[in-house]
Enzyme design. Sequence first.
Site, mmCIF file in Angstrom:
data_model
loop_
_atom_site.group_PDB
_atom_site.id
_atom_site.type_symbol
_atom_site.label_atom_id
_atom_site.label_comp_id
_atom_site.label_asym_id
_atom_site.label_seq_id
_atom_site.Cartn_x
_atom_site.Cartn_y
_atom_site.Cartn_z
ATOM 1 N N GLN A 145 0.842 -1.196 0.000
ATOM 2 C CA GLN A 145 0.000 0.000 0.000
ATOM 3 C C GLN A 145 0.885 1.256 0.000
ATOM 4 O O GLN A 145 0.594 2.236 -0.677
ATOM 5 C CB GLN A 145 -0.923 -0.008 1.227
ATOM 6 C CG GLN A 145 -1.966 1.116 1.235
ATOM 7 C CD GLN A 145 -3.036 0.960 0.164
ATOM 8 O OE1 GLN A 145 -3.292 -0.137 -0.302
ATOM 9 N NE2 GLN A 145 -3.635 2.067 -0.241
ATOM 10 N N ALA A 192 -5.451 5.227 -0.694
ATOM 11 C CA ALA A 192 -5.500 5.397 0.763
ATOM 12 C C ALA A 192 -4.098 5.333 1.358
ATOM 13 O O ALA A 192 -3.228 4.624 0.854
ATOM 14 C CB ALA A 192 -6.377 4.326 1.389
ATOM 15 N N SER A 209 -6.138 1.409 4.180
ATOM 16 C CA SER A 209 -6.869 0.859 3.032
ATOM 17 C C SER A 209 -7.587 -0.424 3.427
ATOM 18 O O SER A 209 -7.029 -1.280 4.112
ATOM 19 C CB SER A 209 -5.908 0.556 1.884
ATOM 20 O OG SER A 209 -6.574 -0.239 0.916
ATOM 21 N N ASP A 259 -11.207 -5.593 -5.999
ATOM 22 C CA ASP A 259 -11.616 -4.697 -7.082
ATOM 23 C C ASP A 259 -11.766 -5.499 -8.363
ATOM 24 O O ASP A 259 -10.933 -6.343 -8.682
ATOM 25 C CB ASP A 259 -10.531 -3.637 -7.344
ATOM 26 C CG ASP A 259 -10.318 -2.713 -6.170
ATOM 27 O OD1 ASP A 259 -11.290 -2.417 -5.457
ATOM 28 O OD2 ASP A 259 -9.154 -2.290 -5.977
ATOM 29 N N GLU A 318 -16.846 4.130 -6.219
ATOM 30 C CA GLU A 318 -16.012 3.072 -6.786
ATOM 31 C C GLU A 318 -16.891 1.869 -7.094
ATOM 32 O O GLU A 318 -17.076 0.997 -6.241
ATOM 33 C CB GLU A 318 -14.898 2.665 -5.795
ATOM 34 C CG GLU A 318 -13.802 3.710 -5.643
ATOM 35 C CD GLU A 318 -12.542 3.145 -4.995
ATOM 36 O OE1 GLU A 318 -12.536 1.954 -4.641
ATOM 37 O OE2 GLU A 318 -11.565 3.907 -4.862
ATOM 38 N N TRP A 338 -16.300 -0.651 -8.643
ATOM 39 C CA TRP A 338 -15.525 -1.893 -8.757
ATOM 40 C C TRP A 338 -15.095 -2.480 -7.428
ATOM 41 O O TRP A 338 -14.576 -3.576 -7.383
ATOM 42 C CB TRP A 338 -14.268 -1.630 -9.584
ATOM 43 C CG TRP A 338 -13.429 -0.509 -9.036
ATOM 44 C CD1 TRP A 338 -12.528 -0.593 -8.000
ATOM 45 C CD2 TRP A 338 -13.434 0.860 -9.447
ATOM 46 N NE1 TRP A 338 -11.978 0.640 -7.745
ATOM 47 C CE2 TRP A 338 -12.499 1.552 -8.619
ATOM 48 C CE3 TRP A 338 -14.122 1.578 -10.440
ATOM 49 C CZ2 TRP A 338 -12.264 2.924 -8.750
ATOM 50 C CZ3 TRP A 338 -13.873 2.940 -10.575
ATOM 51 C CH2 TRP A 338 -12.953 3.589 -9.733
HETATM 52 ZN ZN LIG Z 1 -10.474 -1.241 -4.016
#
Ligand SMILES: [Zn+2]
Length: 371
Positions: A169, A189, A194, A203, A250, A252
């Site tokens: 991340q 993030a 995240s 995702d 979002e 996804w």
């Molecule tokens: Zn995501």
Amino acid sequence: MPKKKISKEKSIRRTKHLTELAICAALLIIGAVGVKGVMDRSNTVSTNSYKDKADVEVTEPTEVSTEEFDPNKIIYTSKSVKTKDKFAGDLILVNEDHQYFTSGNEDLVGIYDANVERGLENVFSTVDSSYTILRAAYEPMADMIKAFYDEYQLDTLVIYGSYRSTAFQQQLYEADLAETGEDDSTRVAKPGYSEHETGYAFDFSLYYDDHYADYDGTGDYSWFNGNCWKYGFILRYPESKSDITKIQYEPWHFRYVGVPHAFYMAKNGICLEEYETLVEQHPYSGEHLEFTVDGGKHIEVYFVPSDDGAEETTVPVPTGYKYEISGNNYSGFIVTVYKDEKITAEVETAPAETQPDETEVPEETEAEPQE
Ligand SMILES: [Zn+2]
């Protein structure tokens, strides 16, 4: 304490048994008198009204012997849970205000390998074979995508994001800063914040005609928006909630929370932040959140604040029913009771003397076994 509870339960059962006997006896008498009444009528004797009154009198004893017994009433017992486990479980809230504290031993599965094992490698794919996700999320995710595939025969779905270590991340975050030249990222993030670090999120992207395309959840793919709750997933960042989630729409990004909770959020149009607040407003000591999932399952949800000064928190749990405990990642524990799923062959049948056991073991606590 378990012994006491059992003997109390036995006495309730005995009372219930006696009540049932009394009702049976009364029904037999009513039945006999009723048959007699019919016979009398067929014999054209003119004392029907008098006999009917006599019938009414016979039923009275049943009312007298009725005791208060509610078979649906849940009996609770205490369970000790490690207070730090409030940071684990499928209902943890991770957002810019609530950091994810990794246990360092997430139970991950390789999505590509698991797909091969299940014969799903031609149903959906991952960007490469290194993608992993929590085991608890893989099966429902795969089931969901398979159901979609069976309906539309589309093999275009790709898992584009899944579990990310905090280090990964960090890389994504820094790459985004480098690309935008900003001090803060609005697209990625901060490391530690995240949802992907929990392993409960993934995702979607699309791959067809030799290229990737954004997944936007429209057309045939809108199937996921309406059906994901059945597999325990929520559309985590809906368009209408970006002021609360602080993340732009979002389409996804899906997050596993478990079927009952996903159902409640979808049906009531609330996001995870709102749901966590709602559950906190239903503490164990107050009115529990009760609802019926489409399809008929009866669910009860309540909140238990964590005892932050102590190693362990006492969480009341139901005896004789399936339940799950999850932390909310900041203030305590959420208990989910499956009121249609009775757990048999324990308190009721096990001899109390031989085993001072703690009834059933919860399935959901991420933590090490405690007993
Ligand atoms: Zn995501």
